[in-house]
Motif scaffolding. Sequence first.
Motif, short mmCIF file in Angstrom:
data_model
loop_
_atom_site.label_atom_id
_atom_site.label_comp_id
_atom_site.label_asym_id
_atom_site.label_seq_id
_atom_site.Cartn_x
_atom_site.Cartn_y
_atom_site.Cartn_z
N ARG A 277 4.29 -0.15 -2.89
CA ARG A 277 4.68 -0.79 -2.78
C ARG A 277 5.54 -1.56 -1.42
NH1 ARG A 277 9.39 -2.16 -6.79
NH2 ARG A 277 8.18 -1.02 -8.31
N PHE B 216 -0.15 -0.89 -2.83
CA PHE B 216 -1.58 -0.67 -2.87
C PHE B 216 -1.48 0.86 -2.78
CE2 PHE B 216 -0.50 -3.94 0.06
CZ PHE B 216 -1.16 -4.77 0.60
N SER C 217 -3.76 4.64 -2.88
CA SER C 217 -4.91 5.11 -2.27
C SER C 217 -5.16 6.35 -2.49
CB SER C 217 -4.36 5.55 -0.99
OG SER C 217 -3.93 4.64 0.11
N ARG D 162 -5.37 2.45 0.80
CA ARG D 162 -4.76 1.04 0.85
C ARG D 162 -5.48 0.03 0.04
NH1 ARG D 162 -0.11 -0.01 3.14
NH2 ARG D 162 -0.27 -1.74 3.91
N TRP D 163 -5.54 0.10 -1.21
CA TRP D 163 -6.34 -1.10 -2.14
C TRP D 163 -5.08 -1.55 -2.73
CZ3 TRP D 163 -8.61 0.66 -8.00
CH2 TRP D 163 -9.19 -0.35 -8.22
N LYS D 164 -5.89 -2.89 -2.31
CA LYS D 164 -4.58 -3.92 -3.14
C LYS D 164 -4.27 -3.45 -4.74
CE LYS D 164 -1.82 -7.84 -2.47
NZ LYS D 164 -1.75 -9.98 -1.68
#
Length: 208
Positions: free
Chosen positions: A46, A52, A54, A150-152
């Motif tokens: 956060r 995000f 991973s 780091r996929w939002k």
Amino acid sequence: MHRGARIKTGLERLLLLWCVCTALLLPAAARAEAGAAEVSQLQLERTEEGVFLSAAIRFELSAIVEDALLKGIPMYFVAEAELFRDRWYWYDKKVTLASRHMRLAYQPLTRRWRLNVSPGPIGNAGLGVTFNQNFDSLADALAAIQRISRWKIADASEVDADARYNADFRFKLDVSQLPRPFQIGAVGQSDWSISASRNQRLTAESAK
């Protein structure tokens, strides 16, 4: 026939039956192991921008799936992440649902692999594709699919600083997007079964 001979013949038949069953079952077990998938790593973070995710997914393509790819049939993979807010008095509240759709296809003319990535389903025309990448080998293309960095999955406005959250992460080979004949043939076949899931809590440390 003497009793001893009949017993010997019966034992030989049982041994033969066991050998046949073993020969049939071992390839099936090997295929199931080859197609097994696992979420080996999952991390939530956060920040001031949001939450995000991973992840690292381990899986191998079966010979049938790889052969279909080489014949020009695209394969579709889907990753989904649901973020839930803890509620002590009821079921956890779903905050967001994020999706990542990946289309992997072989380009016979260039002998390269093309990966399309989109937040929504990808059609044959490539509508909605937001990211394209080419690879020289299938191994490199699969490595890109198997690692998410780091996929939002949620905006900062969707999460409260003093609340507790957890996320359900799912990954699969989506056979529903294959051509109809392949969909029918893939039903109930372990060769086409690639799926994995894992839950991860957004800890206080990751919220700093």
